[in-house]
Structures are given as C-alpha cells and as structure tokens.
Write a protein that holds these residues in place. Structure first.
Motif, PDB file in Angstrom:
ATOM      1  N   SER A 380       0.836  -1.195   0.000  1.00 45.52           N
ATOM      2  CA  SER A 380       0.000   0.000   0.000  1.00 45.52           C
ATOM      3  C   SER A 380       0.866   1.237   0.000  1.00 45.52           C
ATOM      4  CB  SER A 380      -0.862   0.018   1.237  1.00 45.52           C
ATOM      5  OG  SER A 380      -0.047   0.305   2.340  1.00 45.52           O
ATOM      6  N   GLY A 381       2.101   1.059   0.288  1.00 41.94           N
ATOM      7  CA  GLY A 381       3.016   2.185   0.325  1.00 41.94           C
ATOM      8  C   GLY A 381       4.312   1.717  -0.273  1.00 41.94           C
ATOM      9  N   PRO A 382       5.304   2.523  -0.189  1.00 37.99           N
ATOM     10  CA  PRO A 382       6.555   2.146  -0.826  1.00 37.99           C
ATOM     11  C   PRO A 382       7.214   0.924  -0.201  1.00 37.99           C
ATOM     12  CG  PRO A 382       6.787   4.180   0.415  1.00 37.99           C
ATOM     13  CD  PRO A 382       5.337   3.855   0.396  1.00 37.99           C
ATOM     14  N   ASN A 383       7.035   0.701   1.056  1.00 36.78           N
ATOM     15  CA  ASN A 383       7.746  -0.430   1.652  1.00 36.78           C
ATOM     16  C   ASN A 383       6.923  -1.156   2.705  1.00 36.78           C
ATOM     17  OD1 ASN A 383       7.768   1.557   3.502  1.00 36.78           O
ATOM     18  ND2 ASN A 383       9.893   1.296   4.111  1.00 36.78           N
ATOM     19  N   MET A 384       5.637  -1.227   2.458  1.00 35.76           N
ATOM     20  CA  MET A 384       4.796  -1.953   3.396  1.00 35.76           C
ATOM     21  C   MET A 384       3.771  -2.738   2.592  1.00 35.76           C
ATOM     22  SD  MET A 384       3.389  -0.257   6.798  1.00 35.76           S
ATOM     23  CE  MET A 384       1.761   0.282   6.366  1.00 35.76           C
ATOM     24  N   GLY A 385       3.561  -3.986   2.942  1.00 35.33           N
ATOM     25  CA  GLY A 385       2.618  -4.723   2.129  1.00 35.33           C
ATOM     26  C   GLY A 385       2.166  -6.023   2.736  1.00 35.33           C
ATOM     27  N   THR A 386       1.419  -6.745   1.949  1.00 33.00           N
ATOM     28  CA  THR A 386       1.040  -8.092   2.354  1.00 33.00           C
ATOM     29  C   THR A 386       1.232  -9.005   1.151  1.00 33.00           C
ATOM     30  OG1 THR A 386      -0.612  -9.422   3.440  1.00 33.00           O
ATOM     31  CG2 THR A 386      -1.423  -7.857   1.829  1.00 33.00           C
ATOM     32  N   ILE A 387       1.000 -10.278   1.371  1.00 33.88           N
ATOM     33  CA  ILE A 387       1.467 -11.230   0.380  1.00 33.88           C
ATOM     34  C   ILE A 387       0.398 -11.568  -0.633  1.00 33.88           C
ATOM     35  CG2 ILE A 387       2.207 -13.639   0.204  1.00 33.88           C
ATOM     36  CD1 ILE A 387       3.697 -13.020   2.836  1.00 33.88           C
ATOM     37  N   ILE A 388       0.800 -11.688  -1.891  1.00 33.81           N
ATOM     38  CA  ILE A 388      -0.177 -12.175  -2.857  1.00 33.81           C
ATOM     39  C   ILE A 388       0.078 -13.632  -3.205  1.00 33.81           C
ATOM     40  CG2 ILE A 388      -1.338 -10.174  -3.815  1.00 33.81           C
ATOM     41  CD1 ILE A 388       0.862  -9.924  -5.860  1.00 33.81           C
ATOM     42  N   SER A 615       9.163  -9.657  13.413  1.00 37.85           N
ATOM     43  CA  SER A 615       8.737  -8.585  14.321  1.00 37.85           C
ATOM     44  C   SER A 615       8.097  -7.463  13.528  1.00 37.85           C
ATOM     45  CB  SER A 615       9.969  -8.046  15.065  1.00 37.85           C
ATOM     46  OG  SER A 615       9.635  -6.843  15.716  1.00 37.85           O
ATOM     47  N   LEU A 616       7.230  -6.721  14.206  1.00 39.63           N
ATOM     48  CA  LEU A 616       6.643  -5.529  13.578  1.00 39.63           C
ATOM     49  C   LEU A 616       7.183  -4.263  14.228  1.00 39.63           C
ATOM     50  CD1 LEU A 616       2.945  -6.777  13.404  1.00 39.63           C
ATOM     51  CD2 LEU A 616       4.551  -6.608  11.506  1.00 39.63           C
ATOM     52  N   LEU A 617       8.103  -4.421  15.151  1.00 39.49           N
ATOM     53  CA  LEU A 617       8.586  -3.262  15.899  1.00 39.49           C
ATOM     54  C   LEU A 617       9.715  -2.541  15.162  1.00 39.49           C
ATOM     55  CD1 LEU A 617       8.613  -4.818  19.488  1.00 39.49           C
ATOM     56  CD2 LEU A 617       7.011  -3.106  18.592  1.00 39.49           C
ATOM     57  N   LYS A 618       9.567  -1.252  15.086  1.00 34.48           N
ATOM     58  CA  LYS A 618      10.578  -0.417  14.431  1.00 34.48           C
ATOM     59  C   LYS A 618      11.951  -0.620  15.082  1.00 34.48           C
ATOM     60  CE  LYS A 618      11.291   4.574  13.802  1.00 34.48           C
ATOM     61  NZ  LYS A 618      12.162   4.850  14.950  1.00 34.48           N
ATOM     62  N   GLN A 619      11.936  -0.797  16.402  1.00 37.03           N
ATOM     63  CA  GLN A 619      13.203  -0.937  17.143  1.00 37.03           C
ATOM     64  C   GLN A 619      13.994  -2.162  16.685  1.00 37.03           C
ATOM     65  OE1 GLN A 619      10.253  -0.195  18.351  1.00 37.03           O
ATOM     66  NE2 GLN A 619      10.426   1.422  19.871  1.00 37.03           N
ATOM     67  N   GLU A 620      13.289  -3.190  16.192  1.00 38.94           N
ATOM     68  CA  GLU A 620      13.995  -4.405  15.764  1.00 38.94           C
ATOM     69  C   GLU A 620      14.173  -4.439  14.245  1.00 38.94           C
ATOM     70  OE1 GLU A 620      12.701  -8.082  18.097  1.00 38.94           O
ATOM     71  OE2 GLU A 620      10.893  -6.847  17.994  1.00 38.94           O
ATOM     72  N   ASN A 621      13.522  -3.515  13.580  1.00 42.85           N
ATOM     73  CA  ASN A 621      13.546  -3.528  12.118  1.00 42.85           C
ATOM     74  C   ASN A 621      14.276  -2.301  11.560  1.00 42.85           C
ATOM     75  OD1 ASN A 621      12.107  -5.885  12.326  1.00 42.85           O
ATOM     76  ND2 ASN A 621      10.121  -4.954  11.924  1.00 42.85           N
ATOM     77  N   GLU A 622      13.527  -1.235  11.307  1.00 39.46           N
ATOM     78  CA  GLU A 622      14.127  -0.051  10.681  1.00 39.46           C
ATOM     79  C   GLU A 622      15.294   0.499  11.508  1.00 39.46           C
ATOM     80  OE1 GLU A 622      10.921  -0.544  11.080  1.00 39.46           O
ATOM     81  OE2 GLU A 622       9.882  -0.210   9.178  1.00 39.46           O
ATOM     82  N   GLU A 658      11.681   3.038  -5.068  1.00 37.21           N
ATOM     83  CA  GLU A 658      12.198   1.735  -4.672  1.00 37.21           C
ATOM     84  C   GLU A 658      12.798   1.768  -3.281  1.00 37.21           C
ATOM     85  OE1 GLU A 658      14.390  -0.171  -7.776  1.00 37.21           O
ATOM     86  OE2 GLU A 658      12.417  -0.754  -8.512  1.00 37.21           O
ATOM     87  N   HIS A 659      12.594   0.687  -2.590  1.00 41.32           N
ATOM     88  CA  HIS A 659      13.069   0.587  -1.214  1.00 41.32           C
ATOM     89  C   HIS A 659      13.796  -0.718  -0.993  1.00 41.32           C
ATOM     90  CE1 HIS A 659      11.456   3.882   1.376  1.00 41.32           C
ATOM     91  NE2 HIS A 659      10.897   4.169   0.217  1.00 41.32           N
ATOM     92  N   HIS A 660      14.696  -0.705  -0.015  1.00 46.00           N
ATOM     93  CA  HIS A 660      15.423  -1.940   0.270  1.00 46.00           C
ATOM     94  C   HIS A 660      14.861  -2.644   1.500  1.00 46.00           C
ATOM     95  CE1 HIS A 660      17.126   0.750   3.166  1.00 46.00           C
ATOM     96  NE2 HIS A 660      18.030  -0.108   3.589  1.00 46.00           N
ATOM     97  N   THR A 661      13.809  -2.085   2.101  1.00 50.52           N
ATOM     98  CA  THR A 661      13.166  -2.771   3.228  1.00 50.52           C
ATOM     99  C   THR A 661      11.704  -3.012   2.896  1.00 50.52           C
ATOM    100  OG1 THR A 661      12.453  -0.757   4.362  1.00 50.52           O
ATOM    101  CG2 THR A 661      14.657  -1.586   4.897  1.00 50.52           C
ATOM    102  N   LEU A 662      11.156  -4.015   3.518  1.00 50.17           N
ATOM    103  CA  LEU A 662       9.766  -4.370   3.261  1.00 50.17           C
ATOM    104  C   LEU A 662       9.162  -4.890   4.563  1.00 50.17           C
ATOM    105  CD1 LEU A 662       7.911  -4.623   0.767  1.00 50.17           C
ATOM    106  CD2 LEU A 662       8.733  -6.949   0.507  1.00 50.17           C
ATOM    107  N   ALA A 676      15.150  -6.657   5.068  1.00 53.73           N
ATOM    108  CA  ALA A 676      16.015  -5.576   4.566  1.00 53.73           C
ATOM    109  C   ALA A 676      17.124  -6.214   3.733  1.00 53.73           C
ATOM    110  CB  ALA A 676      16.619  -4.805   5.728  1.00 53.73           C
ATOM    111  N   ARG A 677      17.474  -5.554   2.611  1.00 52.60           N
ATOM    112  CA  ARG A 677      18.452  -6.193   1.716  1.00 52.60           C
ATOM    113  C   ARG A 677      19.648  -5.259   1.430  1.00 52.60           C
ATOM    114  NH1 ARG A 677      15.494  -9.108  -3.215  1.00 52.60           N
ATOM    115  NH2 ARG A 677      15.556  -7.030  -4.122  1.00 52.60           N
TER     116      ARG A 677
END
Ligand SMILES: C[S@@+](CC[C@H](N)C(=O)[O-])C[C@H]1O[C@@H](n2cnc3c(N)ncnc32)[C@H](O)[C@@H]1O
Length: 681
Positions: A380-388, A615-622, A658-662, A676-677
């Motif tokens: 739905s945004g540049p780096n957030m989504g769900t699976i098809i 995880s969905l937490l920013k502290q462990e991700n971004e 384009e983003h390197h995180t999802l 993250a790649r």
C-alpha cells in the motif's frame, strides 16, 4: 468511578498479583451492560472472594468469608490443584503456593455450586465447574481432539487444531481484557468503593468461565465442529472433558473479539478517547506494544494487526520441489487424492488488504522477483505490504463445503500424519516466511549462509528453490551446477533438528573422509543425460564457522534474527505477556545488531546480505537497519539492495520509490515479517 489509564499497569505481570481490596461488600446496584447475568454476579463474588482470601491483608474479612465456604476434603484440594493447573496458564499456576490453590478450591465449590454446602464433601471443584459449564455450553462440547503443545501452527488445519489453537489463544491472550471486565464490573457494582480495581489473580481461562455471563454470545456461537477441543499432555478423560467446555467458552470469546470487534465494554470518556488504552483493552495487548505499533503504523493498521493477531492463523504449506517436482496444481490434486485435503495456491486480493488505503488501488505496488515472474508482495506504500502469491505457496482450506465424509474424517488428522508431509512433498511454512526465502533471489550455483538457521525452515526453502531452477539452468557449457548452503545456529539443539529432517526432505548424508568428523554434510541431486544438478547442505556450529571465517565467504548471507515475534503473535499465544519492554526495545535490538554485523563479514565481494525478522517493531527492524548502515561494517563495504517493483497497478508513481526494506503486515492469509536487503561492494 472507573478505572483510569494511569491505573493500568504497563507491566502486565501485575495482573497476576494477589492484591485485594479491603472490602468485599458487593451489591449489584446497576448492571454494566444489558448482558450481565446472574452468572457474572457469581463470578464477581468469587473473584472478589478469592482475591481477598489470597491476600495477607484479608484476615479481617476471612471469618465472614469462611462462613460462606464449605469445608473440603484433601481429595478435593488435590483435585482443585489439578484444576488450577489445567485451567490456568502453566507458568502462573506453578507460581501459586499451596495455600493459594486451596483457597481457590475453597472458593470454587460453594460459590459456583452453592447447593454443595448442604451436601458437604459430596462435590469437588471440578465437578462444580463441569456442571456449571455443562449446563451452559452443553451443545458445544460434543467433540474432542488432541493437540501437541507448540504445534499450533500446523494444527489449525483440522477441527481439533482450530479449537485448540483458539483455546491457547484465548487462555493466554485475553488476560487484559478479562481483567478489565472484572475490574470495571466491580466498580459499577460498588461505585462508592474507593479502592482501586482488583488485579485478578486468575488467568483468562478461569476468567472466561467467570465472566462468561457478561457477554451476550448467543449470536456468535461457532459451529459445533469448530469447537473440538483438546488437552495438552493429559490423558485423563474427565479433565479433557472439562477443558472442552473451557475451550468452547474461550472460543466464543475469541471469535467474538476477532470477528466482531465492537466494544461491549463500558469504555467511556477517557478510555474511548485514548487510542492506546482502547486498543490495548479491546484486543488484550500490552500497553507498551500498542503504543509502539500505533506510533509506527497508525490506528487503522494497528487495529487490523491486532484483529489478525487474535484469531487463529491459516495453515500454509510450501511445496518441496526436491521431493515433488510437479506443479503447485499437481501437488494440490495429489493431496486431495491421497490425503483428502483441499489446498489452494495462495492468492490474496486487494479487498483483503489491511490498510486504510485499500480503497485507493492506484497507490498499490507489486514487488516481484527480478524477472517479474514470481510476484509476492503487494504494497500500500513504498515499503509496506502483504502477500499475494509466491510460487509453491498453498493454503489448506479450513472448511470445505464439498468435502466428502472421507475428507472430513481425514481433516481431523494431524498435519504430521498426512502422507504428503511424511513423504516430504511439503513443509508447513507461513507465506511471509516463504517470501523471505524468495527475497534472497538465490541462483543455482550460489553459496548461501543461513546464519540463524533455527530448525531449517528457510534452509530447506532455499534448497527447494535452487533445485527447482537448477536443472533447467544447466546449458551446453555447463554440465553440473552445484549449490551450497551452510546452516548455522548458536543452538545445537536446533541444528540437530535440521539433521533429523534431512532425509524426509530429500537429502542424503555425505560421507567424506576429508570433512572434519563433527561437520554434518548432506546432498541432494538430480542427474539426467550426463547433467548433474546438486545442492549440498552443511550444518555448522559457531566454532566450525568461525574456524573457516578467514577463508570462507558466501554469495548470500541470510540473517533471520531472533526477535520479539510480534508479527506472529497468533502462533505464540503466551508471547505478548512474556515479552518485556526491555527485551523488545533493548536486549533484542542489541543482539540483532551484533548478529547482523557479525554475519556481514561472511559476505563475499558483490554478494548479498538479507536481514529478516518476524517482528513488527521499528526498534527491531528499521532502527537496526539504520544502526547497521551507520556502522563501520557497512560504510564503504555495503550498499542498499532495492526490491524490484512492478508498476502494473500503479498510477501514482511517486508512491513506488524503490526501497530496500519491506514490512509484511499480518493478515488473514499471512503472518507479519520484515526484510532488509544489502549488497556488498
Ligand atoms: C527466528 S529464529 C530462526 C528461524 C529459522 N531461520 C527458520 O526459518 O526456521 C532465530 C534463530 O537465531 C538463533 N540465534 C540466536 N542468537 C544467535 C546468534 N548470536 N548467532 C546465530 N544464531 C543465533 C536462535 O537459536 C534461533 O534459532
């Protein structure tokens, strides 16, 4: 008077405390809502009574309480211990001392079953509870099934698993909500009472029983077939029976809460306006977690995440091309013919998207593999989504209207007893986890280090992808393609589990005298007309990996880091209450950054590094990504590696930068993950 936000402890362990008020004069002056019944009134009496009796301060009221309590025999005290152990979250039950347990037993018998007081010793706590429940939930308790602990993920496919998963979700998950019902009900019952709400010493399963009358569940009673419930590690038939009832009740609560997330609670004023409190109470989530997710995702997406975190997840499988080289459709047909189970390729639709933006389809982007053939995430945004629809990803249908009797019978079996699983044709793996495998974009011939391999979920996924593509990648100049995966973990036990799965998945042990004796090495291959496609898996402990670190570098390193599991809460029902703020925001992030930096040294020049969590937490991700990118390890040695974005549905290109995180948001069809790649220079 009502409970205030300030009174709501951040540390939810406080809810297991044994505090109490100074008075237990309860008069039901007005109901909290239209659904209150005599049952809840009894529940409140019991809760208050037990809270009081559990308190050292309660001696002054204990005399009057005792007059109300029938003496019970040692046998019934013992039974009550069993009851408490069964009905309560294990960790808490074991913390209770004998005195508290016997108080619970004392309280249960006469309050829930007052007639017993005239027939002393004739009824135990269990019997009382069973009778009560039988009367109320008889219709729901007819069938039973069995569940092995910790296998919720795979068990939700069948009737028993679904019921059991819900039971476990219910018992562990709904603690805050039930506490709130009890606390606020008590306040409405006794509005002039100046004491704070009673932190209830019961876990949700007892609270479910006791607060059951507070909810009008008549419209949300699920199908009888869904209520097949089971007991973990317990052979006693009568206890199983008891928990069937408990499960039925919790099931109702769970369904009610997840499917019909309206607010039957007396949430007023301050509560209603405070989104943190409102979501915490409604979905029974720790306050610190709600706060963090609201900050990261906003109200609507956080609510969607919570709805999905409180409902049993789907059962998703991944085709293992090593054992089953045919198409996804062929596997589906085979499973239907041989195991009587309906599976379908995972396809998500825009309607299922958990975002506010679901109405604005023009802002959706599709992320795909480099050649565009394998589309796996819709965003739905540049780096957030769900699976098809990642290739090889199938979901087992929970209810199948067309199922024959034979099929229905087979569905009641455990997934591990399916012929397809035993032959290694598929693995149980969430779609999000499969997307992590695809996001490596591994090519046949690559060397890959799975740095946190765990029990090999992704290791085997990578092997399957490599073998599926390997044979066709062989050309005239190249008659053999050999890929290599090293599975590493700090936990030897996990590595042993990988070893144990090798043969079923299609690998044979490689006996090579040149290899150090401790190293376990396995291979699988496909040979035809002089061509050879092969994949080796080596299992490596830290010391083995370390000893080769100076010379050994890999094309791809995957760091599937240990994390808070906040994207997979429905698979781990007790996680939300065992996770502490310190762990989520300090301990785990520190560990994750260290592991990522450590693993990065194994990437060869031009190679890829992928970091993932559930995880969905920013502290462990971004935040980890940002800290890594500012570290010496990254600077001058790595660059970001963007996801490929197909723009077919995108009208507003500005949103597809384009983003390197999802971040993969949990939905009805997948759990939550972060990827993250990076690429090494
Ligand atoms: C999320 S799990 C991995 C799951 C696994 N990749 C799978 O797909 O099934 C994280 C793993 O990291 C391991 N781990 C923890 N600390 C580690 C460290 N310092 N180095 C490597 N692995 C570590 C844990 O033992 C655990 O198995």
């Amino acid at each position: 008077m009502s409970t205030t936000f300030e009174q709501l402890p951040h540390d939810m362990t406080q809810f297991n405390g044994k505090e109490s008020s100074d008075s237990f004069m309860i008069r039901r002056q007005h109901a909290t809502n239209d659904h209150c019944t005599l049952f809840s009134f009894k529940a409140i009496i019991l809760l208050t009574a037990v809270s009081l009796s559990c308190s050292k301060k309660a001696s002054s009221v204990h005399t009057s309480f005792s007059t109300f309590v029938a003496p019970i025999t040692p046998r019934s005290i013992l039974s009550a211990k069993t009851l408490v152990k069964l009905c309560l979250n294990n960790e808490e039950a074991t913390e209770w001392d004998d005195e508290v347990r016997s108080e619970v037993a004392h309280a249960l018998v006469p309050v829930l079953f007052p007639q017993a007081s005239s027939r002393r010793h004739s009824i135990t706590a269990e019997t009382a509870l069973k009778k009560l429940l039988r009367a109320k939930y008889q219709r729901l308790s007819s069938s039973k099934g069995y569940l092995e602990k910790d296998k919720i993920e795979s068990k939700t496919m069948d009737g028993s698993g679904f019921g059991s998963a819900t039971l476990l979700l219910g018992t562990s998950v709904m603690r805050l909500r039930h506490w709130y019902v009890v606390a606020t009900t008590r306040h409405h019952v006794s509005p002039r009472d100046k004491t704070p709400p009673i932190p209830c010493p019961f876990d949700a399963s007892i609270l479910s029983l006791l607060t059951g009358g507070s909810f009008d569940v008549s419209n949300v009673i699920p199908n009888e077939s869904e209520i097949t419930c089971s007991i973990v590690n317990h052979n006693n038939h009568s206890d199983n029976e008891l928990l069937s009832f408990v499960s039925a009740m919790i099931n109702e609560h769970c369904n009610y809460l997840s499917m019909n997330a309206s607010l039957p609670l007396p949430l007023e004023g301050k509560f209603r306006q405070n989104p943190v409190l409102k979501l915490s109470l409604l979905f029974s989530m720790p306050v610190f977690l709600t706060e963090a997710l609201l900050k990261r995702y906003g109200y609507s997406t956080t609510k969607d995440i919570f709805v999905n975190s409180n409902a049993p997840g789907p059962v998703t499988i991944r085709k293992n091309s090593i054992r089953f080289p045919g198409s996804d459709e062929k596997l589906g047909q085979w499973l239907l013919d041989e195991d009587g189970v309906h599976v379908l390729p995972l396809t998500n639709s825009i309607e299922n998207l958990p975002f506010q933006q679901r109405e604005i389809q023009e802002k959706l982007a599709i992320y795909a593999s480099a050649d565009g053939s394998n589309q796996f995430v819709i965003g739905s945004g540049p780096n957030m989504g769900t699976i098809i629809a990642p290739r090889g990803c199938l979901q087992i249908l929970e209810s199948d209207a067309d199922a024959t009797k034979k099929t229905a019978k087979k569905l009641m079996k455990s997934i591990w007893s399916m012929k397809g699983w035993q032959l290694g044709y598929f693995e149980v793996q969430d779609a999000g986890s499969q997307v992590i495998v695809h996001s490596l974009e591994a090519e046949p011939g690559d060397s890959i280090l799975d740095y946190c391999a765990g029990n090999g979920g992704k290791t085997f996924g990578i092997a399957s992808v490599l073998m599926e593509r390997g044979y066709s990648a062989i050309n005239d100049d190249n008659h053999a393609i050999i890929s290599e995966i090293v599975a590493h973990d700090v936990a030897d036990q996990r590595l042993r589990q990988i070893k144990g799965s090798m043969s079923r998945v299609g690998f044979v042990e490689q006996r090579d005298q040149r290899l150090a004796s401790k190293i376990s090495s396995f291979y699988t291959e496909q040979r035809d007309h002089g061509k050879n496609c092969r994949c080796n898996i080596r299992i490596s402990t830290s010391s083995e990996l370390e000893s080769s670190s100076s010379s050994r570098k890999f094309d791809i390193v995957l760091v599937d880091a240990p994390c808070s599991s906040t994207g997979v809460l429905r698979r781990r029902p007790s996680q939300r209450w065992s996770l502490t703020e310190k762990e989520a925001f300090e301990t785990l992030p520190e560990l994750q950054l260290n592991i990522l930096k450590e693993a990065a040294k194994f990437v060869k020049s031009g190679g890829k590094l992928v970091y993932s969590t559930c995880s969905l937490l920013k502290q462990e991700n971004e935040d980890i990504v940002s800290a890594f990118e500012h570290s010496d390890v990254f600077q001058g040695s790595f660059v970001r590696w963007n996801f490929n974005s197909l723009e077919s549905t995108v009208k507003d290109n500005s949103n597809t930068t384009e983003h390197h995180t999802l971040t993969i948001i949990p939905t009805a069809v997948n759990d939550g993950f972060f990827i993250a790649r990076f690429k090494a220079l």
